[in-house]
Design a protein around this motif. Structure first.
Motif, PDB file in Angstrom:
ATOM      1  N   ILE A  44       0.833  -1.206   0.000  1.00 59.18           N
ATOM      2  CA  ILE A  44       0.000   0.000   0.000  1.00 59.18           C
ATOM      3  C   ILE A  44       0.869   1.258   0.000  1.00 59.18           C
ATOM      4  N   SER A  45       1.887   1.297   0.841  1.00 58.72           N
ATOM      5  CA  SER A  45       2.724   2.497   0.924  1.00 58.72           C
ATOM      6  C   SER A  45       3.469   2.749  -0.379  1.00 58.72           C
ATOM      7  N   ILE A  46       3.886   1.683  -1.072  1.00 61.49           N
ATOM      8  CA  ILE A  46       4.579   1.856  -2.353  1.00 61.49           C
ATOM      9  C   ILE A  46       3.631   2.429  -3.388  1.00 61.49           C
ATOM     10  N   ILE A  47       2.405   1.891  -3.444  1.00 61.50           N
ATOM     11  CA  ILE A  47       1.426   2.378  -4.422  1.00 61.50           C
ATOM     12  C   ILE A  47       1.070   3.839  -4.138  1.00 61.50           C
ATOM     13  N   ILE A  48       0.860   4.169  -2.865  1.00 54.68           N
ATOM     14  CA  ILE A  48       0.512   5.546  -2.515  1.00 54.68           C
ATOM     15  C   ILE A  48       1.619   6.506  -2.952  1.00 54.68           C
ATOM     16  N   VAL A  55      -2.522  12.742  -7.426  1.00 57.65           N
ATOM     17  CA  VAL A  55      -3.587  13.151  -6.502  1.00 57.65           C
ATOM     18  C   VAL A  55      -3.605  14.677  -6.449  1.00 57.65           C
ATOM     19  N   CYS A  56      -4.547  15.276  -7.144  1.00 53.20           N
ATOM     20  CA  CYS A  56      -4.618  16.737  -7.272  1.00 53.20           C
ATOM     21  C   CYS A  56      -5.979  17.245  -6.803  1.00 53.20           C
ATOM     22  N   TYR A  57      -6.036  18.538  -6.565  1.00 51.48           N
ATOM     23  CA  TYR A  57      -7.307  19.177  -6.222  1.00 51.48           C
ATOM     24  C   TYR A  57      -7.456  20.449  -7.048  1.00 51.48           C
ATOM     25  N   ALA A  58      -8.707  20.823  -7.318  1.00 52.37           N
ATOM     26  CA  ALA A  58      -8.985  21.967  -8.186  1.00 52.37           C
ATOM     27  C   ALA A  58      -8.922  23.269  -7.407  1.00 52.37           C
ATOM     28  N   HIS A  59      -8.417  24.316  -8.050  1.00 51.09           N
ATOM     29  CA  HIS A  59      -8.458  25.657  -7.483  1.00 51.09           C
ATOM     30  C   HIS A  59      -9.864  26.242  -7.656  1.00 51.09           C
ATOM     31  N   ILE A  87       8.370   9.684 -13.043  1.00 52.86           N
ATOM     32  CA  ILE A  87       9.092   8.878 -12.054  1.00 52.86           C
ATOM     33  C   ILE A  87       8.129   7.958 -11.308  1.00 52.86           C
ATOM     34  N   GLY A  88       6.966   8.498 -10.950  1.00 50.55           N
ATOM     35  CA  GLY A  88       5.985   7.682 -10.241  1.00 50.55           C
ATOM     36  C   GLY A  88       5.493   6.521 -11.077  1.00 50.55           C
ATOM     37  N   CYS A 154      -6.299   2.667  -3.083  1.00 49.46           N
ATOM     38  CA  CYS A 154      -5.296   3.679  -3.422  1.00 49.46           C
ATOM     39  C   CYS A 154      -5.662   4.444  -4.692  1.00 49.46           C
ATOM     40  N   LEU A 155      -6.441   3.821  -5.580  1.00 54.43           N
ATOM     41  CA  LEU A 155      -6.818   4.479  -6.832  1.00 54.43           C
ATOM     42  C   LEU A 155      -7.971   5.470  -6.660  1.00 54.43           C
ATOM     43  N   VAL A 156      -8.712   5.358  -5.568  1.00 57.88           N
ATOM     44  CA  VAL A 156      -9.889   6.210  -5.384  1.00 57.88           C
ATOM     45  C   VAL A 156      -9.549   7.698  -5.453  1.00 57.88           C
ATOM     46  N   PRO A 157      -8.570   8.204  -4.669  1.00 58.51           N
ATOM     47  CA  PRO A 157      -8.279   9.649  -4.754  1.00 58.51           C
ATOM     48  C   PRO A 157      -7.644  10.067  -6.069  1.00 58.51           C
ATOM     49  N   VAL A 158      -7.126   9.116  -6.847  1.00 55.79           N
ATOM     50  CA  VAL A 158      -6.561   9.446  -8.154  1.00 55.79           C
ATOM     51  C   VAL A 158      -7.679   9.623  -9.175  1.00 55.79           C
ATOM     52  N   VAL A 159      -8.652   8.729  -9.145  1.00 55.18           N
ATOM     53  CA  VAL A 159      -9.749   8.760 -10.120  1.00 55.18           C
ATOM     54  C   VAL A 159     -10.790   9.810  -9.740  1.00 55.18           C
TER      55      VAL A 159
END
Length: 236
Positions: A44-48, A55-59, A87-88, A154-159
């Motif tokens: 989990i820590s490696i994937i995160i 993992v971004c947020y909108a302005h 790199i990720g 781990c994919l939830v906050p990415v998608v």
């Protein structure tokens, strides 16, 4: 994401030293089993860490996005961010993806390898005991279930980026689905571990629900409709 590979090099050196004092040791078998244990532990820590740049947020206004881990970095606008994404993704392709793929292959091979008594099957079981020995023989597949659950969470906050209530609902749906699998299969070799696994999953669900209530999240109607449809499709 580089902790596990560095540990792999160190383990290889240690095992070569062990081989010198105990010639009967099969280095590559011990290496696979030990490295597999480490990758399983840090999965989990490696994937995160590999997905952190995504993992971004909108302005306000939604014209640009920033990394949640580094608000001063604009997503897909700064050269530094593009380098971090590359790199990720490379790290994901070098560490968690091969491990997950190898786990799937070993799980598919497990029934045929355990159906016969031969030196090759003995070596296979010795090399993969970190992945299968915890589960009942007829529930050998549950290791894949655990890895898949970790990957999906781990994919939830990415998608799903800016809709926190939807993130909470989807995570609850993922955990509930795999909790249902666990309670129906009772996979752990030690019966008490089934109780602990159920209790941990229920505790995670409870924490997410309480946390969402504490910060006063308000869900979008479309989000509730999407999650409700998915839940209905899975259950019925």
């Amino acid at each position: 994401q580089f902790v596990a590979p560095v540990c792999g090099v160190f383990i290889l050196v240690v095992l070569c030293g062990k081989k010198y004092f105990k010639p009967a040791v099969i280095v590559w078998v011990e290496f696979i089993n030990t490295c597999g244990t480490i990758f399983n532990l840090f999965f989990i820590s490696i994937i995160i860490s590999t997905f952190t740049p995504l993992v971004c947020y909108a302005h306000p206004g939604g014209h640009s996005h920033s990394m949640r881990a580094s608000p001063s970095t604009l997503c897909f606008a700064d050269e530094g961010h593009s380098a971090m994404v590359v790199i990720g993704l490379i790290a994901f392709a070098l560490a968690p993806l091969p491990f997950f793929s190898a786990a799937i292959v070993c799980t598919i091979k497990y029934p045929s390898m355990t159906a016969k008594v031969s030196p090759s099957s003995a070596v296979f079981l010795q090399a993969t005991r970190f992945f299968f020995f915890k589960f009942a023989p007829n529930r050998y597949f549950y290791g894949i279930s655990m890895l898949l659950r970790s990957l999906l969470v781990c994919l939830v906050p990415v998608v799903i980026r800016d809709d926190v209530p939807l993130q909470v609902m989807v995570m609850c749906l993922i955990i509930s689905t795999f909790l249902m699998v666990q309670t129906q299969t009772m996979p752990w070799r030690v019966p008490l571990n089934n109780f602990f696994d159920t209790a941990i999953n229920l505790a995670m669900l409870l924490l997410m629900v309480i946390g969402s209530m504490a910060i006063g999240l308000t869900a979008d109607e479309d989000s509730v409709r999407i999650v409700g449809t998915l839940a209905f499709a899975i259950v019925f």
